[in-house]
Design an enzyme around this catalytic site. Structure first.
Site, PDB file in Angstrom:
ATOM      1  CG  ASP A   1      -5.912  48.918  25.142  1.00 23.83           C
ATOM      2  OD1 ASP A   1      -4.742  49.012  25.816  1.00 23.83           O
ATOM      3  OD2 ASP A   1      -6.939  48.432  25.254  1.00 23.83           O
TER       4      ASP A   1
ATOM      5  CG  ASP B   1      -9.426  45.506  26.520  1.00 20.60           C
ATOM      6  OD1 ASP B   1      -8.708  44.998  27.165  1.00 20.60           O
ATOM      7  OD2 ASP B   1      -8.997  46.552  25.822  1.00 20.60           O
TER       8      ASP B   1
HETATM    9  C1  LIG Z   1      -4.412  36.276  21.000  1.00 17.11           C
HETATM   10  C2  LIG Z   1      -4.066  36.031  22.401  1.00 17.11           C
HETATM   11  C3  LIG Z   1      -3.202  34.729  22.634  1.00 17.11           C
HETATM   12  C4  LIG Z   1      -5.400  36.340  23.139  1.00 17.11           C
HETATM   13  S1  LIG Z   1      -3.145  37.598  22.842  1.00 17.11           S
HETATM   14  O1  LIG Z   1      -2.603  37.340  24.107  1.00 17.11           O
HETATM   15  O2  LIG Z   1      -1.898  37.206  22.153  1.00 17.11           O
HETATM   16  N1  LIG Z   1      -3.837  38.853  22.391  1.00 17.11           N
HETATM   17  C5  LIG Z   1      -3.347  40.053  23.198  1.00 17.11           C
HETATM   18  C6  LIG Z   1      -3.237  40.984  22.356  1.00 17.11           C
HETATM   19  C7  LIG Z   1      -1.960  41.390  21.599  1.00 17.11           C
HETATM   20  C8  LIG Z   1      -2.107  41.797  20.277  1.00 17.11           C
HETATM   21  C9  LIG Z   1      -0.921  41.726  19.477  1.00 17.11           C
HETATM   22  C10 LIG Z   1      -0.063  41.085  19.746  1.00 17.11           C
HETATM   23  C11 LIG Z   1       0.457  40.598  21.020  1.00 17.11           C
HETATM   24  C12 LIG Z   1      -0.640  40.587  21.979  1.00 17.11           C
HETATM   25  C13 LIG Z   1      -4.405  40.221  24.245  1.00 17.11           C
HETATM   26  O3  LIG Z   1      -5.401  39.854  24.127  1.00 17.11           O
HETATM   27  N2  LIG Z   1      -3.922  40.859  25.384  1.00 17.11           N
HETATM   28  C14 LIG Z   1      -4.708  41.116  26.393  1.00 17.11           C
HETATM   29  C15 LIG Z   1      -4.957  39.824  27.358  1.00 17.11           C
HETATM   30  C16 LIG Z   1      -5.234  39.882  28.462  1.00 17.11           C
HETATM   31  C17 LIG Z   1      -5.943  40.892  29.246  1.00 17.11           C
HETATM   32  N3  LIG Z   1      -5.943  40.519  30.491  1.00 17.11           N
HETATM   33  C18 LIG Z   1      -5.363  39.328  30.505  1.00 17.11           C
HETATM   34  N4  LIG Z   1      -4.860  39.141  29.350  1.00 17.11           N
HETATM   35  C19 LIG Z   1      -3.972  42.389  27.128  1.00 17.11           C
HETATM   36  O4  LIG Z   1      -3.102  42.424  27.949  1.00 17.11           O
HETATM   37  N5  LIG Z   1      -4.591  43.617  26.487  1.00 17.11           N
HETATM   38  C20 LIG Z   1      -4.075  45.004  26.985  1.00 17.11           C
HETATM   39  C21 LIG Z   1      -3.788  45.437  25.615  1.00 17.11           C
HETATM   40  C22 LIG Z   1      -2.625  44.773  24.825  1.00 17.11           C
HETATM   41  C23 LIG Z   1      -1.258  44.766  25.495  1.00 17.11           C
HETATM   42  C24 LIG Z   1      -0.309  43.958  24.445  1.00 17.11           C
HETATM   43  C25 LIG Z   1      -0.243  44.501  23.161  1.00 17.11           C
HETATM   44  C26 LIG Z   1      -1.759  45.000  22.681  1.00 17.11           C
HETATM   45  C27 LIG Z   1      -2.488  45.612  23.151  1.00 17.11           C
HETATM   46  C28 LIG Z   1      -5.324  45.848  27.616  1.00 17.11           C
HETATM   47  O5  LIG Z   1      -4.882  47.104  27.814  1.00 17.11           O
HETATM   48  O6  LIG Z   1      -6.597  45.709  26.707  1.00 17.11           O
HETATM   49  C29 LIG Z   1      -5.700  45.083  28.967  1.00 17.11           C
HETATM   50  F1  LIG Z   1      -6.926  45.845  29.283  1.00 17.11           F
HETATM   51  F2  LIG Z   1      -5.716  43.980  28.978  1.00 17.11           F
HETATM   52  C30 LIG Z   1      -4.439  45.734  29.919  1.00 17.11           C
HETATM   53  O7  LIG Z   1      -3.595  45.027  30.354  1.00 17.11           O
HETATM   54  N6  LIG Z   1      -4.852  46.709  30.421  1.00 17.11           N
HETATM   55  C31 LIG Z   1      -3.702  47.433  31.444  1.00 17.11           C
HETATM   56  C32 LIG Z   1      -4.343  47.930  32.715  1.00 17.11           C
HETATM   57  N7  LIG Z   1      -3.464  48.457  33.596  1.00 17.11           N
HETATM   58  C33 LIG Z   1      -3.955  48.595  34.942  1.00 17.11           C
HETATM   59  C34 LIG Z   1      -3.233  49.278  35.636  1.00 17.11           C
HETATM   60  O8  LIG Z   1      -3.108  50.557  35.254  1.00 17.11           O
HETATM   61  C35 LIG Z   1      -2.168  50.683  34.158  1.00 17.11           C
HETATM   62  C36 LIG Z   1      -3.298  49.825  33.076  1.00 17.11           C
END
Ligand SMILES: CC(C)(C)S(=O)(=O)N[C@@H](Cc1ccccc1)C(=O)N[C@@H](Cc1c[nH]c[nH+]1)C(=O)N[C@@H](CC1CCCCC1)C(O)(O)C(F)(F)C(=O)NCCN1CCOCC1
Length: 330
Positions: A35, A219
């Site tokens: 990621d 991302d």
């Molecule tokens: C298909 C969908 C309806 C769009 S989903 O939401 O289900 N897809 C999820 C990914 C997923 C895969 C499998 C099962 C469940 C969820 C998705 O695209 N999530 C993004 C959506 C998003 C981003 N922003 C707002 N919404 C996310 O959180 N991605 C993070 C990684 C994900 C987390 C869940 C599990 C799978 C991997 C991410 O790391 O890419 C990120 F960049 F979005 C994020 O949240 N990064 C965290 C940044 N912090 C900043 C402060 O310091 C610590 C780190």
């Protein structure tokens, strides 16, 4: 040194991709989501309550002769979709595709949110953002890429994600067989810790290319492509029956609709996302309404070039100084 490993879609709509990694001695194999949007390497573990584990592989530090507790260190992370996890930290040998890092900080989950428990094909994450985003305290830890860097032939890793197919992540080299022509690079602004860069513009279908700087993050951990509302409305205006549904939280349309392609620019280069990538998924297995792979970023505060966009190119994440990101046609 170099490494090369598979990027396997975890379901039939490429919601995420997982990569086999090994932790410890003897090696324990887990499937982790690489990621570039975060910088914590965390795993389901023997410290995760069994009530929160449903089919995931776990890392047991007690079964590894090379594990060491990083005493007094903890971590806690919250992701954009509201999911989260927290726990303690060990160091251990960690390998991706034959590339080994000794004493990699491996964050062992003591608690995971329900969406992680429900996702049985995902055993944790390998954060490949900049190490400044790492949440381990009192001292933050380095990512696998930052630890591997000194031994890499080239200070790069590449993502070749594929539509409904297994792709690959490579470390330390750029595989000429995975793209045609040249890689087009653009500068990366590494604050606050994402791979932040600009697109040089976009086009909807066969329409004229609109030259406009669009800043966002590349991302690999985000499923879809999130862009400014003006661009997204211009796209769905070309789709019969499309509407922005409050109920489904985004643009939906009849699955039978013909979708245009979407082209984005990196400097002078152009990359076209096939319509099939944007016809993301049915809103339920029997529904004839589909959810779009291109959605508005207005609620996120940041544009996110997620897997729907990245799988249309061969992407080079370059840790050179200054860092840069490159896109190649495949
Ligand atoms: C298909 C969908 C309806 C769009 S989903 O939401 O289900 N897809 C999820 C990914 C997923 C895969 C499998 C099962 C469940 C969820 C998705 O695209 N999530 C993004 C959506 C998003 C981003 N922003 C707002 N919404 C996310 O959180 N991605 C993070 C990684 C994900 C987390 C869940 C599990 C799978 C991997 C991410 O790391 O890419 C990120 F960049 F979005 C994020 O949240 N990064 C965290 C940044 N912090 C900043 C402060 O310091 C610590 C780190």
């Amino acid at each position: 040194d170099t490494g090369s490993a598979a990027a396997v879609p975890i379901n039939e709509v490429d919601i995420a991709y997982v990569t086999p990694v090994t932790v410890g001695t003897p090696p324990q194999t887990l499937m982790l989501d690489l990621d570039t949007g975060s910088s914590d390497l965390w795993v389901f573990s023997s410290l995760t309550p069994s009530s929160q584990v449903r089919g995931q592989e776990i890392y047991s530090p007690a079964k590894s002769s090379t594990s060491k507790l990083l005493s007094g260190h903890t971590w806690s992370i919250r992701y954009g979709d509201g999911s989260g996890s927290r726990g303690t930290v060990y160091t251990d040998n960690f390998t991706i595709g034959g590339l080994e890092v000794e004493s990699q900080a491996v964050q062992t989950a003591q608690e995971v949110s329900s969406s992680f428990t429900q996702e049985q094909s995902l055993d944790g994450l390998v954060g490949l953002g900049f190490s400044t985003l790492n949440t381990v305290r009192p001292s933050s830890q380095l990512t696998f890429f930052d630890n591997a860097r000194p031994k890499l032939d080239e200070e790069v890793f590449t993502a070749d994600l594929k539509y409904h197919a297994t792709g690959s992540y490579d470390f330390g080299f750029i595989d000429r067989a995975k793209y045609t022509g040249n890689i087009t690079y653009t500068p990366v602004q590494q604050s606050p810790g994402y791979w932040t860069h600009s697109l040089s513009g976009y086009a909807v279908g066969s329409g004229a290319f609109q030259s406009t700087q669009i800043q966002g993050i590349s991302d690999t951990g985000t499923t879809l492509l999130y862009l400014p509302t003006a661009i997204v409305t211009a796209y769905y205006r070309q789709v019969q029956g499309a509407q922005n549904s409050q109920y489904y939280g985004g643009y939906v349309f009849p699955c039978s609709s013909t979708l245009p392609t979407f082209t984005f620019g990196i400097e002078g280069a152009r990359f076209t996302i096939p319509a099939s990538y944007i016809n993301y998924t049915r809103i339920s297995p029997t529904s004839s309404t589909c959810y779009g792979g291109l959605q508005s970023s207005s609620g996120l505060g940041i544009n996110i070039f997620g897997d729907v966009a990245l799988k249309a190119a061969f992407v080079v994440f370059s840790g050179t100084n200054p860092p840069r990101i490159g896109f190649g046609t495949k």
